[in-house]
Design a protein around this motif. Structure first.
Motif, PDB file in Angstrom:
ATOM      1  N   VAL A 189      -8.446  -2.074  -3.167  1.00 33.84           N
ATOM      2  CA  VAL A 189      -7.056  -2.427  -2.897  1.00 33.84           C
ATOM      3  C   VAL A 189      -6.370  -2.710  -4.219  1.00 33.84           C
ATOM      4  CG1 VAL A 189      -7.530  -3.366  -0.608  1.00 33.84           C
ATOM      5  CG2 VAL A 189      -7.623  -4.882  -2.582  1.00 33.84           C
ATOM      6  N   ASP A 190      -5.074  -2.525  -4.234  1.00 34.50           N
ATOM      7  CA  ASP A 190      -4.258  -2.844  -5.394  1.00 34.50           C
ATOM      8  C   ASP A 190      -3.970  -4.340  -5.341  1.00 34.50           C
ATOM      9  OD1 ASP A 190      -2.237  -3.278  -7.246  1.00 34.50           O
ATOM     10  OD2 ASP A 190      -1.164  -1.429  -6.770  1.00 34.50           O
TER      11      ASP A 190
ATOM     12  N   GLY B 158       0.800  -1.220   0.000  1.00 32.40           N
ATOM     13  CA  GLY B 158       0.000   0.000   0.000  1.00 32.40           C
ATOM     14  C   GLY B 158       0.828   1.262   0.000  1.00 32.40           C
ATOM     15  N   ARG B 159       0.585   2.115   1.007  1.00 36.42           N
ATOM     16  CA  ARG B 159       1.280   3.396   1.094  1.00 36.42           C
ATOM     17  C   ARG B 159       2.614   3.297   1.813  1.00 36.42           C
ATOM     18  NH1 ARG B 159      -3.981   5.094   0.378  1.00 36.42           N
ATOM     19  NH2 ARG B 159      -4.126   6.860  -1.088  1.00 36.42           N
ATOM     20  N   SER B 160       2.937   2.130   2.356  1.00 37.20           N
ATOM     21  CA  SER B 160       4.326   1.883   2.728  1.00 37.20           C
ATOM     22  C   SER B 160       5.084   1.593   1.439  1.00 37.20           C
ATOM     23  CB  SER B 160       4.412   0.697   3.686  1.00 37.20           C
ATOM     24  OG  SER B 160       3.744   0.994   4.908  1.00 37.20           O
ATOM     25  N   THR B 161       6.409   1.733   1.447  1.00 31.47           N
ATOM     26  CA  THR B 161       7.180   1.522   0.222  1.00 31.47           C
ATOM     27  C   THR B 161       6.782   0.189  -0.407  1.00 31.47           C
ATOM     28  OG1 THR B 161       9.023   2.794   1.138  1.00 31.47           O
ATOM     29  CG2 THR B 161       9.490   1.344  -0.749  1.00 31.47           C
ATOM     30  N   PRO B 162       6.100   0.223  -1.577  1.00 31.67           N
ATOM     31  CA  PRO B 162       5.484  -1.006  -2.104  1.00 31.67           C
ATOM     32  C   PRO B 162       6.454  -1.855  -2.905  1.00 31.67           C
ATOM     33  CG  PRO B 162       4.910   0.842  -3.505  1.00 31.67           C
ATOM     34  CD  PRO B 162       5.738   1.410  -2.376  1.00 31.67           C
ATOM     35  N   VAL B 163       6.122  -3.135  -2.995  1.00 32.79           N
ATOM     36  CA  VAL B 163       6.843  -4.054  -3.877  1.00 32.79           C
ATOM     37  C   VAL B 163       5.906  -4.499  -4.994  1.00 32.79           C
ATOM     38  CG1 VAL B 163       8.414  -4.874  -2.086  1.00 32.79           C
ATOM     39  CG2 VAL B 163       6.226  -6.060  -2.456  1.00 32.79           C
ATOM     40  N   THR B 164       6.495  -5.054  -6.038  1.00 32.25           N
ATOM     41  CA  THR B 164       5.692  -5.536  -7.156  1.00 32.25           C
ATOM     42  C   THR B 164       6.350  -6.752  -7.779  1.00 32.25           C
ATOM     43  OG1 THR B 164       4.669  -4.931  -9.269  1.00 32.25           O
ATOM     44  CG2 THR B 164       6.850  -4.033  -8.823  1.00 32.25           C
ATOM     45  N   CYS B 165       5.527  -7.576  -8.398  1.00 33.97           N
ATOM     46  CA  CYS B 165       6.014  -8.663  -9.253  1.00 33.97           C
ATOM     47  C   CYS B 165       5.609  -8.423 -10.702  1.00 33.97           C
ATOM     48  CB  CYS B 165       5.469 -10.011  -8.765  1.00 33.97           C
ATOM     49  SG  CYS B 165       6.171 -10.565  -7.191  1.00 33.97           S
ATOM     50  N   ASP B 166       5.120  -7.207 -10.975  1.00 30.51           N
ATOM     51  CA  ASP B 166       4.689  -6.847 -12.335  1.00 30.51           C
ATOM     52  C   ASP B 166       3.723  -7.893 -12.890  1.00 30.51           C
ATOM     53  OD1 ASP B 166       6.292  -4.534 -12.340  1.00 30.51           O
ATOM     54  OD2 ASP B 166       8.050  -5.665 -12.999  1.00 30.51           O
TER      55      ASP B 166
END
Length: 515
Positions: A342-343, A128-136
């Motif tokens: 949510v994302d 979320g609004r904490s530094t986010p991670v992604t797997c694209d």
């Protein structure tokens, strides 16, 4: 309706006392260096404030790169009654938590608890609004991380190819440099940084679902900084590891009889069977029909996943029955409305980061193929899903530290609350956690089904056990069993309050994703 949609429905429908030293409200306020301000629009609610803290990315190198952790607060308005802070976590892992303080209030948190604590929410690191991670993740990959039902060894192999690609994406994403540090232990360390920033000597805690494991890890790493800790819908002491994934099949079969009994009592409306046995037979009939491909766009794996997700809450039973009814008649299955904004890509990515970093999962595909065949027999409804392979088998990073071993060293100030028939965190896992914590805890088991006891169940015995502990510090002297009770615990609510409560519970469940 395609498998992706039905899977998403499942995921979204789809969390003894040594009295601690009282921390005076005035002292903690003076020590706090946090500057609170308005919350983002989708988090804003009366009385809720937000802030952002910097924490080390790698606690082994505290002077190195830092990341953000977003925090929210619903402050007590009764200074004379205020005890301290209560951190909260909705589960997942991967569930954003900024909205949880207001969600708990809307779900019926008693005023006595609201008066006693500043309720603290936070988006865990990576979310979320904490530094986010992604797997694209691509759109077709935005489905539950719980593996699909595997019909044979070839299906496990096919799944392995798919999730190996997901693991590769995670390792090559724009946030890959942060990947190894997204762990439950580091999230627990972030919680202690929040406590320190707020000027409190100790924290109380409420965690549901995976949040129960996070609370157990914090209580193990920082035992003397815990005040009153409640773990709800409890995982095993290994968190979301391969054993807990396989245990989802046990939870499915523990919980399904509740739906079968409910549907049988409404045969005139849904036509799924006049007895629980007939409704159960209908499950296998529909699964076989969809495995055979007789309904275009829907397969048996998606059907089983959708059913699993709906077992989280009895409120989902009417929607589940309507879906079955449509599938039985080859009608159109409508997607349920998504209540939480949510994302999904971030939630699913963050979940994989934590699950795969916490535990060194087996890497041999044949291991999962053998487990699938064993559990297909032992738990025929969902065993071949829970035992199927995760992306963790191909994770690009080894764990940076050993998994935290949950133990019994520390103050006796933890309360476990657990439904007997929880589809996602079944009773057997809670019993394992109970044994691991030893005399640090007591467990209250509730004769109810579904995921979530406090505020999620209407069982007065279970809810009051939590309320009493948080407000008075009183736990049962021994483990306690609460009898079935639908005594209208929330009947005093107005229709609008009840509607808000149900919406808040749906939002919390939607963020649990797995359990």
């Amino acid at each position: 309706m395609n498998r992706s949609v039905l899977s998403r429905i499942g995921a979204l429908t789809a969390a003894a006392v040594t009295v601690a030293v009282l921390v005076p409200a005035t002292a903690s306020a003076a020590a706090s260096s946090v500057v609170w301000g308005p919350c983002p629009e989708d988090v804003a609610a009366p009385g809720v404030q937000c802030t952002t803290l910097k924490v080390p990315l790698d606690y082994r190198n505290p002077g190195g790169p830092a990341i953000d952790v977003a925090v929210s607060k619903l402050a007590s308005t009764e200074p004379a009654k205020r005890r301290g802070i209560m951190l909260t976590n909705p589960g997942g892992p991967g569930g954003p938590g900024l909205t949880m303080p207001n969600g708990l209030r809307a779900a019926g948190m008693p005023s006595s608890v609201l008066d006693a604590y500043d309720i603290i929410g936070f988006d865990p690191r990576g979310i979320g609004r904490s530094t986010p991670v992604t797997c694209d993740l691509e759109p077709e990959q935005l489905v539950s991380n719980v593996p699909p039902y595997a019909r044979d060894a070839a299906a496990v192999a096919k799944r392995a190819t798919d999730v190996a690609g997901v693991a590769k994406q995670c390792g090559e994403s724009k946030t890959a440099a942060n990947l190894p540090y997204m762990t439950t232990a580091n999230t627990a360390r972030d919680m202690d940084r929040i406590r320190e920033a707020l000027g409190e000597k100790k924290l109380s805690y409420y965690g549901v679902s995976y949040g129960s494991y996070l609370g157990a890890v914090y209580s193990t790493l920082f035992p003397q900084r815990t005040d009153r800790v409640v773990l709800d819908s409890v995982t095993g002491p290994g968190g979301l590891d391969p054993a807990t994934s396989r245990r989802l099949a046990e939870g499915f079969q523990d919980r399904f009889p509740d739906f079968a009994k409910w549907a049988a009592a409404r045969h005139a409306s849904y036509g799924l069977g006049r007895t629980p046995q007939q409704v159960t037979a209908k499950f296998y009939e529909l699964a076989a029909k969809l495995d055979g491909g007789t309904v275009p766009g829907v397969d048996g794996a998606a059907f089983r996943m959708g059913t699993f997700g709906a077992l989280y809450s009895t409120r989902s039973f009417p929607t589940l029955a309507q879906q079955w009814q449509a599938l039985d008649g080859e009608g159109v299955v409508k997607q349920t409305e998504q209540t939480a904004q949510v994302d999904i890509g971030n939630v699913l990515s963050g979940q994989l980061h934590v699950v795969c970093n916490d535990v060194n999962w087996p890497e041999n595909v044949a291991t999962y193929q053998r487990n699938v065949e064993k559990d297909r027999v032992k738990y025929p409804m969902f065993g071949a899903a829970g035992a199927n392979i995760w992306a963790c088998a191909f994770w690009p990073s080894e764990p940076i530290e050993p998994q935290v071993r949950i133990g019994d060293r520390g103050p006796s100030n933890i309360l476990l609350v657990q439904n007997l028939r929880d589809p996602a965190t079944p009773l057997s896992g809670a019993k394992e956690m109970r044994r691991a914590l030893g005399d640090r805890t007591r467990m209250v088991s509730v004769d109810d089904g579904g995921h979530g006891v406090w505020l999620g169940s209407e069982n007065a015995c279970g809810n009051n056990a939590v309320n009493r502990f948080f407000v008075e510090g009183k736990r049962p002297a021994h483990d306690t069993a609460c009898a079935a009770d639908k005594g209208g615990l929330f009947d005093s609510m107005t229709p609008r309050q009840r509607q808000d409560r149900e919406k808040a519970l749906d939002e919390v469940r939607s963020k649990q994703r797995v359990f």
